[in-house]
Scaffold this motif. Structure first.
Motif, PDB file in Angstrom:
ATOM      1  N   ILE A   1      55.470  46.187  83.360  1.00 20.32           N
ATOM      2  CA  ILE A   1      56.598  45.547  82.672  1.00 20.32           C
ATOM      3  C   ILE A   1      56.379  45.556  81.156  1.00 20.32           C
TER       4      ILE A   1
ATOM      5  N   PHE B   1      58.107  37.018  82.549  1.00 22.10           N
ATOM      6  CA  PHE B   1      56.730  37.487  82.393  1.00 22.10           C
ATOM      7  C   PHE B   1      56.609  38.434  81.210  1.00 22.10           C
TER       8      PHE B   1
ATOM      9  N   TYR C   1      62.146  35.161  94.430  1.00 22.55           N
ATOM     10  CA  TYR C   1      61.874  36.299  93.544  1.00 22.55           C
ATOM     11  C   TYR C   1      62.920  37.396  93.733  1.00 22.55           C
TER      12      TYR C   1
ATOM     13  N   LEU D   1      52.469  43.666  86.142  1.00 20.95           N
ATOM     14  CA  LEU D   1      52.611  42.969  84.865  1.00 20.95           C
ATOM     15  C   LEU D   1      52.477  43.946  83.692  1.00 20.95           C
TER      16      LEU D   1
ATOM     17  N   PHE E   1      56.255  44.788  91.199  1.00 22.60           N
ATOM     18  CA  PHE E   1      55.982  43.503  90.550  1.00 22.60           C
ATOM     19  C   PHE E   1      55.760  42.384  91.567  1.00 22.60           C
TER      20      PHE E   1
ATOM     21  N   ILE F   1      62.984  36.645  86.520  1.00 22.94           N
ATOM     22  CA  ILE F   1      61.554  36.377  86.667  1.00 22.94           C
ATOM     23  C   ILE F   1      60.734  37.441  85.950  1.00 22.94           C
ATOM     24  N   ILE F   2      61.099  38.705  86.137  1.00 23.12           N
ATOM     25  CA  ILE F   2      60.346  39.780  85.481  1.00 23.12           C
ATOM     26  C   ILE F   2      60.471  39.643  83.963  1.00 23.12           C
TER      27      ILE F   2
ATOM     28  N   GLN G   1      65.010  38.317  90.609  1.00 19.67           N
ATOM     29  CA  GLN G   1      63.931  39.191  90.138  1.00 19.67           C
ATOM     30  C   GLN G   1      64.073  39.572  88.659  1.00 19.67           C
TER      31      GLN G   1
END
Lengths: 307, 282
Positions: A190, B275, B264, A187, A126, B271-272, B268
């Motif tokens: 995820i 998204f 990050y 992305l 990521f 943040i992940i 992390q």
């Protein structure tokens, strides 16, 4: 004539400002900053593009002349660059979307269950997503230089004579696609992990009791259940691939020999380097139409799927 | 040699780890190579490749600031991203709250209307926005770089994300607030916002990065070098013939990327997740 309510000592505002009216007034008040900004900086410009695209814009006299669909005709029938650009954009999308989605799904399947090392790998895959496209493009341009580039030097150690990646049209396209996939695949990984985690484990266990192997479980259970997510991810990725600008601007500048000149870049070039405002606006409308068609196809496929 | 089930499991796991490590190389190697090359001299960059520089040339990082007003450009990027994030948080949570909780005529239509913006690439509206900004007299200022992200498709996406979160919240607390005589604005500020910290954090993270990484808009609207933002500045380390000065460019890129990477690595998970939240919108 009905009698006036506003008589006597009643406060004049009270009957008019009912609770419902008040709620409505406040609702519009809450959305008004967003709405006004949206109208000025988005919807207005969107309408303006349509008008520009039907005009000849002379930057010297600062005059706009209505010329009907001449800009569109120019793009679709006269200008040889246009179909070349569309071809490039389609190749870019056709290369990027399957590569991105296959890799994303494979990584998601490998990393969807908690375990040792999973967090490390997820973080690694990521990391390019949070990195700016500019930085990613600069570093890859550096890595992919002709002889001195790290990639070719590494290939040389195993006896492969690597091409001058960004100077040959076909290799440049391949390089731009692959480095873009590396940038964005995290992305989609995820999104796929989230989709996989929402599938109840019971299904898989039931299939396993029936004697299904890993591949059969994936083929018969996981993949069909992922279908709605796959569709959404596919359309987001395809639309995204038509928008790619910075990556290509920095890695190849549309070259070599216009080999990586895609629609988003072509619009920028026509508008801000050659000042063909009318023509660039017609191109923008064509881009809008392509994206719209893709979105409508998504909605139709979804409705068909759920019906 | 027969393997026990446990041993077979370990072997299988090792194979998986090895395979994933190989795949991870093109994801991680660019960062390592960028940082290592940032310490090399212009000559060494094109010499024998090695991950560890012969001579650690710290001067590169100094020259970055001498070559162009890099500190100023860095500051530009930071303050613009902070401003965009703050404005987006306020406006998107206000509008998102109204769309989720308040019943007013046209709300559904408005929602559909806003959502249609998500399908329109920035490239489509950039030309008229160029003339609009010219007409407003704000060319070569940072105003377009604040207005367009806040009010464009990204702002709409943030509004939608906030709305989805507000819809999922229980209403009881807000009704209690109403009983206590709080106004709508009071309920939004004192009750709804504190309850939606995860959504606000998600919007803040993706908005900050969105502004931080913006490239097309700065390229179109900025012309003076001291007004540049980082992405534009990074592409600007060239010799008079337009060839990149790699050692400076990579040093500057490292300076721009490494702080973000450190944040990050620390956050992390958050943040992940942010998204993931914004991606499921479709």
């Amino acid at each position: 004539m009905t009698g006036h309510i506003r008589t006597g000592t009643t406060a004049p505002r009270a009957p008019w400002l009912t609770l419902r009216r008040r709620e409505m007034f406040e609702g519009w008040l809450f959305v008004s900053p967003t709405l006004i900004g949206f109208l000025i900086f988005f919807l207005g410009p969107l309408i303006a593009v349509i008008i520009y695209s039907l005009s000849e814009w002379n930057l010297l006299s600062q005059q706009m002349t209505y010329i009907g669909t001449a800009n569109y005709q120019d793009a679709l029938t006269q200008n040889p660059d246009f179909w070349h650009v569309i071809r490039n954009s389609v190749i870019f999308a056709a290369g990027l979307v399957p590569l991105n989605m296959t890799l994303a799904l494979a990584l998601a399947l490998a990393l969807c269950r908690p375990g040792r090392g999973v967090v490390f790998f997820r973080t690694a895959f990521f990391a390019p997503v949070v990195t700016s496209a500019v930085a990613w493009a600069i570093v890859w341009k550096f890595l992919l230089q002709g002889e001195a580039g790290a990639v070719n030097q590494m290939l040389a150690t195993v006896g492969i004579d690597g091409p001058n990646w960004l100077r040959e049209p076909d290799w440049a396209m391949a390089a731009v696609i692959v480095t873009r996939v590396l940038k964005m695949v995290g992305l989609n990984m995820i999104l796929y992990i989230a989709a996989l985690q929402s599938i109840p484990r019971d299904y898989e266990e039931a299939a396993r009791l029936e004697g299904a192997g890993n591949w059969q479980i994936f083929r018969m259970v996981t993949w069909p259940l992922l279908a709605p997510s796959t569709l959404i991810i596919m359309v987001i990725t395809t639309i995204g691939s038509f928008k790619v600008f910075d990556h290509i601007y920095l890695m190849t500048g549309g070259g070599p020999e216009n080999g990586t000149l895609v629609l988003a870049f072509y619009i920028y070039e026509q508008a801000f380097e050659f000042f063909n405002v009318g023509y660039a606006s017609a191109l923008a409308m064509i881009m809008f139409a392509i994206v719209l068609v893709l979105a409508v196809v998504q909605i139709m496929l979804r409705q068909k799927g759920s019906a | 040699m027969e393997l026990t089930i446990r041993q077979a499991g370990i072997v299988k796991k090792l194979c998986w780890t090895l395979a994933l490590s190989v795949v991870a190389v093109p994801f991680l190697f660019p960062f390592l190579w960028m940082i290592s090359s940032a310490f090399k001299s212009a000559n060494e960059i094109f010499g024998q490749p090695s991950l560890i520089p012969d001579v650690w040339r710290w001067r590169n990082f100094l020259e970055v600031f001498e070559y162009q007003p890099f500190a100023r450009q860095y500051f530009n990027s930071i303050y613009i991203a902070v401003l965009v994030t703050g404005l987006t948080l306020i406006l998107s949570s206000l509008a998102g709250y109204a769309l989720a909780r308040m019943r007013f005529a046209g709300a559904g239509l408005l929602m559909l209307f806003l959502l249609s913006a998500l399908m329109v690439p920035e490239e489509v509206t950039i030309v008229p926005n160029f003339f609009l900004m010219k007409w407003l007299g704000v060319m070569d200022t940072h105003i377009p770089l604040v207005l367009l992200p806040v009010f464009g498709p990204h702002g709409v996406m943030a509004t939608f994300l906030m709305r989805q979160y507000f819809v999922s919240l229980p209403k009881e607390l807000e009704e209690a607030g109403k009983m206590d005589g709080l106004s709508r604005l009071g309920i939004w500020w004192k009750i709804a916002l504190p309850m939606s910290r995860p959504a606000l954090a998600a919007v803040a993270i993706i908005t900050f990065l969105f502004s931080w990484n913006l490239f097309l808009e700065p390229l179109v609207f900025l012309s003076s070098i001291e007004n540049f933002t980082l992405p534009l500045a990074l592409s600007n380390f060239t010799d008079p013939y337009g060839s990149p000065l790699w050692h400076l460019q990579l040093a500057a890129t490292s300076l721009a990327v490494v702080p973000i990477l450190i944040v990050y690595l620390i956050a992390q998970r958050q943040i992940i997740e942010s998204f993931a939240m914004s991606g499921v919108k479709g």
